[in-house]
Design a protein around this motif. Sequence first.
Motif, mmCIF file in Angstrom:
data_model
loop_
_atom_site.group_PDB
_atom_site.id
_atom_site.type_symbol
_atom_site.label_atom_id
_atom_site.label_comp_id
_atom_site.label_asym_id
_atom_site.label_seq_id
_atom_site.Cartn_x
_atom_site.Cartn_y
_atom_site.Cartn_z
ATOM 1 N N GLU A 1 0.828 -1.198 0.000
ATOM 2 C CA GLU A 1 0.000 0.000 0.000
ATOM 3 C C GLU A 1 0.865 1.252 0.000
ATOM 4 N N ALA A 2 1.997 1.185 0.693
ATOM 5 C CA ALA A 2 2.891 2.341 0.741
ATOM 6 C C ALA A 2 3.437 2.665 -0.650
ATOM 7 N N VAL A 3 3.780 1.618 -1.409
ATOM 8 C CA VAL A 3 4.251 1.820 -2.780
ATOM 9 C C VAL A 3 3.154 2.467 -3.609
ATOM 10 N N TYR A 4 1.953 1.928 -3.480
ATOM 11 C CA TYR A 4 0.813 2.462 -4.227
ATOM 12 C C TYR A 4 0.555 3.928 -3.857
ATOM 13 N N ASN A 5 0.557 4.230 -2.580
ATOM 14 C CA ASN A 5 0.268 5.597 -2.133
ATOM 15 C C ASN A 5 1.315 6.595 -2.618
ATOM 16 N N GLN A 6 2.581 6.180 -2.604
ATOM 17 C CA GLN A 6 3.628 7.071 -3.083
ATOM 18 C C GLN A 6 3.469 7.321 -4.584
ATOM 19 N N PHE A 7 3.122 6.276 -5.305
ATOM 20 C CA PHE A 7 2.905 6.419 -6.742
ATOM 21 C C PHE A 7 1.768 7.402 -7.019
ATOM 22 N N GLN A 8 0.708 7.333 -6.203
ATOM 23 C CA GLN A 8 -0.429 8.237 -6.403
ATOM 24 C C GLN A 8 -0.015 9.689 -6.268
ATOM 25 N N LYS A 9 0.914 9.981 -5.387
ATOM 26 C CA LYS A 9 1.371 11.356 -5.199
ATOM 27 C C LYS A 9 2.010 11.905 -6.476
ATOM 28 N N SER B 1 0.507 -8.064 -7.328
ATOM 29 C CA SER B 1 -0.105 -8.069 -8.649
ATOM 30 C C SER B 1 -1.235 -7.056 -8.798
ATOM 31 N N TRP B 2 -2.113 -6.962 -7.794
ATOM 32 C CA TRP B 2 -3.274 -6.077 -7.950
ATOM 33 C C TRP B 2 -2.840 -4.620 -8.057
ATOM 34 N N TYR B 3 -2.034 -4.174 -7.105
ATOM 35 C CA TYR B 3 -1.555 -2.798 -7.141
ATOM 36 C C TYR B 3 -0.713 -2.548 -8.396
ATOM 37 N N ALA B 4 0.127 -3.524 -8.754
ATOM 38 C CA ALA B 4 0.979 -3.362 -9.936
ATOM 39 C C ALA B 4 0.138 -3.162 -11.187
ATOM 40 N N THR B 5 -0.940 -3.922 -11.301
ATOM 41 C CA THR B 5 -1.826 -3.793 -12.456
ATOM 42 C C THR B 5 -2.489 -2.422 -12.493
ATOM 43 N N VAL B 6 -3.011 -1.988 -11.362
ATOM 44 C CA VAL B 6 -3.667 -0.678 -11.297
ATOM 45 C C VAL B 6 -2.691 0.433 -11.655
#
Length: 309
Positions: free
Chosen positions: A44-52, A76-81
């Motif tokens: 989730e931390a990777v995903y959240n940083q990417f969103q920024k 996989s799920w976050y990577a796909t999104v």
Amino acid sequence: MRRLHFNLPVWCKGALLSLVLIFGSIVTGNSTPQATAAAFTEKEAVYNQFQKYIMNPANLIQARNYLLNHIGEAGSWYATVMTLQLENAQAARLDTFAEKLYPEQVQQVIDRAAAKSGLTYSGLLGAVQEANIRKLLIESRDMGYKMETSEGMYYPIMHYEGFKSFKPYVAKDIAAYIDLMASESNRPATYDAGIVITWEEVIARAVIMEDFVQKYPKSNRVSAVQTELGYAASRTFYGTDNTPAYDYEGEAIDPALKKAYENVLLEGPGDSRILQIIQKLLPMLDASDDRFTPRIESYLKTALKPIIN
């Protein structure tokens, strides 16, 4: 220059968290709920940083670089999104960025450089001395675009080969989608309204797109592939303005296309609608001395209606 546009649906993060917590409670081996929660928190931390990064168009380069370096930590799920979000952002920014390359001075410099070294960024940057144009080329490269030319113009396009590094981490349908789109961005089927790949490859690409639509009907990218399939099917049966399937005067089929039709059926049509259409078309061509007739026109119009919208 046709542009592709993609719209990624809004993902329900709350629903995702609930599912992860439910399935995360099922542990095996030495896994513990605490370890599962920690792993999820890292993803989730990777995903959240990417969103920024990705939410700010000015940070597209940072977003892409971050994903290249951290996608393996996301699951996989976050990577796909995130991969689909990056594609969306690149496509959304493409036309605006391309405007920077259209001034005559920029076009002339790129043209001279391309004549010497081709359209790779390494070649162009090795030949271009002007600092402002070098900056544009570096920006184009780092945004994930590649340079293309047609009708005397140079412009950036989506570089799907660059997405292949994401394939090991994303869902199967998106990995297949990346391969499909990379084939076209690496070697476009058309150039200046003419077909520049073999008829066999024209047909093969259409069949691959058709297979994707059949295999992944709920994929986030099925609509985009369906659109591309329409273009590919049209090329397969009608050609293009400068490479028509049938000559304009005698309406005789291009002999190379007729041969390609025959070759692709050597192993039968299988469940491919496109190959089934070809199978039924060939006897009509034989009966018409390989000429486009009202009967063939009517048949293709009806048969292709579900494919070409």
